[in-house]
Design a protein around this motif. Structure first.
Motif, mmCIF file in Angstrom:
data_model
loop_
_atom_site.group_PDB
_atom_site.id
_atom_site.type_symbol
_atom_site.label_atom_id
_atom_site.label_comp_id
_atom_site.label_asym_id
_atom_site.label_seq_id
_atom_site.Cartn_x
_atom_site.Cartn_y
_atom_site.Cartn_z
ATOM 1 N N ALA A 225 -30.245 -13.672 -16.098
ATOM 2 C CA ALA A 225 -30.198 -12.964 -17.015
ATOM 3 C C ALA A 225 -30.129 -12.106 -18.148
ATOM 4 C CB ALA A 225 -28.419 -13.713 -17.969
ATOM 5 N N ASP A 226 -31.521 -12.831 -18.092
ATOM 6 C CA ASP A 226 -32.206 -11.620 -19.575
ATOM 7 C C ASP A 226 -32.695 -10.137 -19.207
ATOM 8 O OD1 ASP A 226 -33.976 -11.131 -21.864
ATOM 9 O OD2 ASP A 226 -35.902 -12.995 -20.531
ATOM 10 N N VAL A 227 -31.545 -9.401 -18.905
ATOM 11 C CA VAL A 227 -31.901 -8.735 -19.023
ATOM 12 C C VAL A 227 -31.422 -6.848 -19.869
ATOM 13 C CG1 VAL A 227 -30.959 -6.684 -16.984
ATOM 14 C CG2 VAL A 227 -31.415 -8.526 -16.306
ATOM 15 N N GLU A 228 -32.207 -5.910 -19.880
ATOM 16 C CA GLU A 228 -31.290 -5.365 -21.508
ATOM 17 C C GLU A 228 -30.285 -4.517 -20.513
ATOM 18 O OE1 GLU A 228 -33.219 -1.486 -24.111
ATOM 19 O OE2 GLU A 228 -34.918 -2.900 -22.929
ATOM 20 N N THR A 229 -29.198 -4.273 -21.044
ATOM 21 C CA THR A 229 -27.928 -3.780 -21.332
ATOM 22 C C THR A 229 -27.842 -2.608 -21.686
ATOM 23 O OG1 THR A 229 -26.545 -5.196 -21.991
ATOM 24 C CG2 THR A 229 -27.139 -5.529 -20.312
ATOM 25 N N PRO A 230 -27.247 -0.901 -21.465
ATOM 26 C CA PRO A 230 -26.951 0.406 -22.090
ATOM 27 C C PRO A 230 -26.372 0.002 -22.668
ATOM 28 C CG PRO A 230 -26.888 0.686 -19.829
ATOM 29 C CD PRO A 230 -26.810 -0.855 -20.247
ATOM 30 N N ALA A 231 -26.265 0.556 -23.891
ATOM 31 C CA ALA A 231 -25.189 0.669 -25.094
ATOM 32 C C ALA A 231 -23.358 0.896 -24.679
ATOM 33 C CB ALA A 231 -25.172 1.270 -26.459
ATOM 34 N N VAL A 232 -22.502 0.639 -25.006
ATOM 35 C CA VAL A 232 -20.998 1.577 -24.711
ATOM 36 C C VAL A 232 -21.308 3.099 -25.068
ATOM 37 C CG1 VAL A 232 -18.898 2.012 -25.648
ATOM 38 C CG2 VAL A 232 -20.111 0.031 -25.446
ATOM 39 N N THR A 233 -20.724 3.995 -24.179
ATOM 40 C CA THR A 233 -20.399 4.804 -24.014
ATOM 41 C C THR A 233 -19.295 6.090 -24.072
ATOM 42 O OG1 THR A 233 -20.793 5.703 -21.682
ATOM 43 C CG2 THR A 233 -22.792 5.346 -22.923
ATOM 44 N N GLU A 234 -19.833 7.418 -24.430
ATOM 45 C CA GLU A 234 -18.311 7.996 -24.044
ATOM 46 C C GLU A 234 -17.657 8.622 -23.456
ATOM 47 O OE1 GLU A 234 -16.146 8.834 -27.007
ATOM 48 O OE2 GLU A 234 -18.054 7.914 -28.796
ATOM 49 N N GLY A 235 -15.811 8.466 -23.099
ATOM 50 C CA GLY A 235 -15.647 9.050 -21.725
ATOM 51 C C GLY A 235 -15.911 8.089 -21.288
ATOM 52 N N ALA A 236 -15.659 6.195 -21.809
ATOM 53 C CA ALA A 236 -15.749 5.147 -20.663
ATOM 54 C C ALA A 236 -14.398 5.309 -20.074
ATOM 55 C CB ALA A 236 -16.411 4.111 -21.236
ATOM 56 N N HIS A 237 -13.547 4.335 -19.028
ATOM 57 C CA HIS A 237 -12.849 4.671 -18.401
ATOM 58 C C HIS A 237 -11.423 3.717 -19.407
ATOM 59 C CE1 HIS A 237 -9.690 4.614 -14.632
ATOM 60 N NE2 HIS A 237 -9.478 3.548 -14.310
ATOM 61 N N PRO A 238 -10.336 3.811 -19.425
ATOM 62 C CA PRO A 238 -9.603 3.780 -20.604
ATOM 63 C C PRO A 238 -9.281 1.918 -19.802
ATOM 64 C CG PRO A 238 -9.265 5.396 -20.164
ATOM 65 C CD PRO A 238 -10.071 5.734 -18.844
ATOM 66 N N VAL A 239 -9.583 0.949 -21.242
ATOM 67 C CA VAL A 239 -8.529 -0.358 -20.916
ATOM 68 C C VAL A 239 -8.383 -1.298 -21.849
ATOM 69 C CG1 VAL A 239 -9.861 -2.030 -19.969
ATOM 70 C CG2 VAL A 239 -10.900 -0.766 -19.118
ATOM 71 N N GLN A 240 -6.917 -1.277 -21.400
ATOM 72 C CA GLN A 240 -6.156 -1.908 -23.087
ATOM 73 C C GLN A 240 -5.930 -3.180 -22.284
ATOM 74 O OE1 GLN A 240 -2.524 -0.153 -24.353
ATOM 75 N NE2 GLN A 240 -2.349 0.883 -21.796
ATOM 76 N N VAL A 241 -5.431 -4.461 -23.115
ATOM 77 C CA VAL A 241 -5.365 -5.607 -23.165
ATOM 78 C C VAL A 241 -4.136 -5.868 -23.498
ATOM 79 C CG1 VAL A 241 -5.779 -8.341 -22.509
ATOM 80 C CG2 VAL A 241 -7.153 -6.020 -22.584
ATOM 81 N N ARG A 242 -3.092 -6.497 -23.101
ATOM 82 C CA ARG A 242 -1.477 -6.057 -23.277
ATOM 83 C C ARG A 242 -0.950 -7.410 -23.111
ATOM 84 N NH1 ARG A 242 1.349 -0.869 -21.860
ATOM 85 N NH2 ARG A 242 2.664 -2.410 -20.901
#
Length: 655
Positions: A225-242
């Motif tokens: 799991a010692d892996v570099e991950t990219p940052a969050v970007t614009e246009g991501a698939h919308p997600v909400q928790v209700r």
């Protein structure tokens, strides 16, 4: 959890010449018990062969067989420089590399070993067999034989095919206890193995137990799991928790990572190494997208799900609880009636379209299929209680639910998604798209610990530096102020909630074998009560007269009450119904011993025991009225309940 030694060696240095049995012993030293050691069951000469000719021959029964000549290497070829083999499959051509089981090979079958021999069939002497995945026990595909190039493998005629396919390897299966969810991953097992045999930053004495000298380098754990991950970007698939109905105040979902990959070749096969890894862990290779998510789940312990992006609604994903009357057809093609506690993955306006049971199984409408080119990868973190109840309610245990209900590292979700995306890009030709990460996770709570607690609880003298070293070894952050420690557990250890759990970690890493066996001194007392002496006298008299004492489960059913001809107004019919019974056929707590004794009698009689007399002394439940939800409070476990809480508990529990 199955642990292939070759995979374990990629994550931690194994001692030279170590065997599967030694690995199992080492893991047992740190509390990971061996369940079994598996082999493929295939023995004998199994080699790579190159098909020289394939001649179709129609038969009178309408079947067409292939008469093949196969080069199996100079050591195994006949006088003509090849072997003749009859094969009924048609998914190969001349020039292909295949797997050949030569005479003398033993293959595992449900009915026992099947030995290959040269035999006369269809007018030819078939001198061996060209093998399929099912015949070698590495998959369910029996419609065609193994073409090695299709699996991304290569070799020369005569090479050992068992080694090429990983079938010569022993696999250690370990039993993962419910409190150690991190053990359901190669990451977790490799870390524990490093603890067992002594990692670089451990005390030198740990290595001495495995025969390592103090000056020898200790094995190094390589965290996948010692892996570099990219940052969050614009246009991501919308997600909400209700989540309008959290269980015990815990939100059903506190992290939801989404990764988009477009342009994946739907016909791209999984590489051979990936299919082999998935098969070694007891799963069936299916497709690149499914195999990639299963592989990463087994590697780092994070369940993932791949959706066909083109089937998702543009409004985005909503995580919510089920509404009364809702239904879902899951990937196993079963239509399920949902419960209000079920946590769902939905999409569309107001989350109206249900596309999966969160953390358990996806829905059939959005699954990745043979024409899928655009994929949405989900890596989420769900509440363990919600997932456990849903899996049990629907009788739907899955590899994902087993991990979520035991606790998953919430910080590994973006890493797992990144690893899947890399596989889809490298082997499927996809292009990475937008990145989303809804993150409401909280840091683990700190624990105040007196370093002397370990000595008091275990009875072994552990000094403060030893306690600190062991806790840091398992990933804890430790601040030291004399003998007072402030400990922050790692995110992958949700089971570390108090001092006793931390002491257990110190004890197991120092070695359970270092704890002396000592019988406690029995405290002085007044002996048995009058009632206890009376019951003991009755039991002793019955046993001396030939009766056998039994202990039956205190669970019964309406059918049993009817069989005993109890009147409708009998108080014995007022029985407490369990909310989560062991069996749906016995959901009631017994109100008299006679309701469970006949079943024990029947079981013994059905097995041929005819000279039989049984008795039982046990508890029955006699409620004055059936309890209602909320009758008894649910106190926390950190401290002893108060007097008022105890009174409430006693008042709410049936007599």
């Amino acid at each position: 959890m199955r642990v292939p030694l070759s995979w374990l060696a990629e994550l931690v240095d194994l001692p030279q010449g170590v065997t599967a049995e030694q690995v199992a012993t080492d893991l047992a030293r740190v509390g990971i018990e061996e369940e079994a050691i598996h082999t493929s069951g295939v023995t004998g000469p199994v080699v790579v062969g190159r098909v020289l000719t394939r001649v179709p021959e129609p038969q009178k029964n309408g079947k067409t067989i292939n008469w093949c000549t196969v080069d199996v290497g100079p050591e195994h070829n006949g006088p003509e420089g090849h072997r003749g083999i009859v094969c009924g499959a048609h998914n190969f051509e001349a020039g292909d590399l295949v797997v050949v089981t030569l005479p003398g090979t033993s293959l595992p079958t449900p009915d026992g070993p099947f030995v290959i021999s040269a035999r006369k069939t269809y007018g030819h002497l078939s001198d061996g067999m060209i093998a399929s995945q099912r015949e070698l026990g590495i998959g369910d595909d029996h419609a065609g034989i193994i073409v090695l190039t299709d699996l991304g493998l290569t070799g020369e005629p005569g090479d050992d095919a068992l080694a090429l396919l990983g079938l010569d390897e022993k696999i250690v299966e370990v039993n993962v206890t419910p409190d150690r969810g991190y053990g359901f991953s190669m990451r977790g097992i490799a870390r524990e193995y490093a603890h067992a045999i002594g990692a670089t930053d451990m005390l030198a004495s740990r290595g001495d137990r495995r025969g390592l000298r103090p000056d020898e380098p200790r094995p190094i754990f390589r965290d996948p799991a010692d892996v570099e991950t990219p940052a969050v970007t614009e246009g991501a698939h919308p997600v909400q928790v209700r989540d309008d109905a959290p269980i015990h105040g815990q939100p059903g979902c506190d992290r939801f990572v989404t990764r988009v990959v477009r342009g994946v070749d739907p016909q791209a096969p999984s590489p051979g190494w990936l299919r082999r890894r998935v098969s070694q862990l007891g799963m069936r290779p299916i497709s690149l997208a499914v195999d990639a998510t299963n592989y990463v789940m087994m590697l780092v312990g994070q369940p993932l799900h791949a959706y066909d992006l083109d089937t998702l609604a543009p409004e985005g994903i909503t995580v919510r609880r089920a509404r009364p009357g809702e239904k879902l057809t899951t990937l196993d093609d079963v239509a399920r009636v949902l419960h209000p506690e079920d946590l769902l993955i939905t999409d569309g306006p107001d989350g109206r379209n249900i596309i999966g049971l969160a953390g358990v199984m996806g829905g059939a409408s959005t699954e990745v299929g043979p024409s899928t080119t655009n994929i949405l990868v989900e890596a989420a973190h769900f509440d363990p209680i919600s997932i456990a109840r849903t899996a049990r309610r629907h009788k739907l245990p899955s590899e994902a639910s087993r991990r979520f209900e035991r606790g998953v590292d919430p910080q590994v979700a973006p890493v797992a998604a990144e690893l899947v995306v890399r596989l889809l890009v490298e082997y499927g030709g996809g292009t990475p798209g937008p990145i989303g990460d809804l993150d409401d996770t909280t840091a683990p709570a700190t624990i105040a610990l007196d370093a002397g607690l370990a000595t008091r609880l275990v009875g072994v003298d552990y000094d403060t530096p030893t306690v600190v070293a062991r806790l840091r070894e398992i990933g804890c952050a430790v601040d030291v102020d004399g003998d007072e420690l402030t400990v922050t557990p790692p995110t992958w250890r949700p089971d570390l909630t108090g001092g006793a759990e931390l002491v257990e970690e110190v004890a197991r890493l120092e070695g359970y074998d270092a704890i002396p066996s000592m019988l406690p001194v029995a405290p002085a007392g007044t002996g048995l009560t009058r009632a206890q002496r009376g019951r003991a006298a009755v039991a002793r008299s019955l046993a001396q007269s030939g009766w056998s004492e039994v202990l039956t489960y205190p669970f019964t059913s309406e059918t049993t009450l009817d069989a005993l001809c109890l009147p409708a107004d009998s108080p014995e019919r007022t029985a407490v119904r369990l909310a989560n019974p062991l069996s749906d056929q016995a959901p009631l707590l017994r109100t008299q011993l006679l309701q469970t004794l006949p079943a024990a009698l029947h079981r013994n009689l059905s097995r041929g025991t005819t000279d039989l007399a049984l008795f039982e002394m046990g508890m029955v439940t006699r409620p004055q009225r059936l309890p209602a939800e909320g009758d008894a409070p649910l106190p926390g476990v950190a401290d002893r309940p108060s007097a008022a809480e105890l009174d409430g508990l006693y008042a709410g529990v049936p007599a």
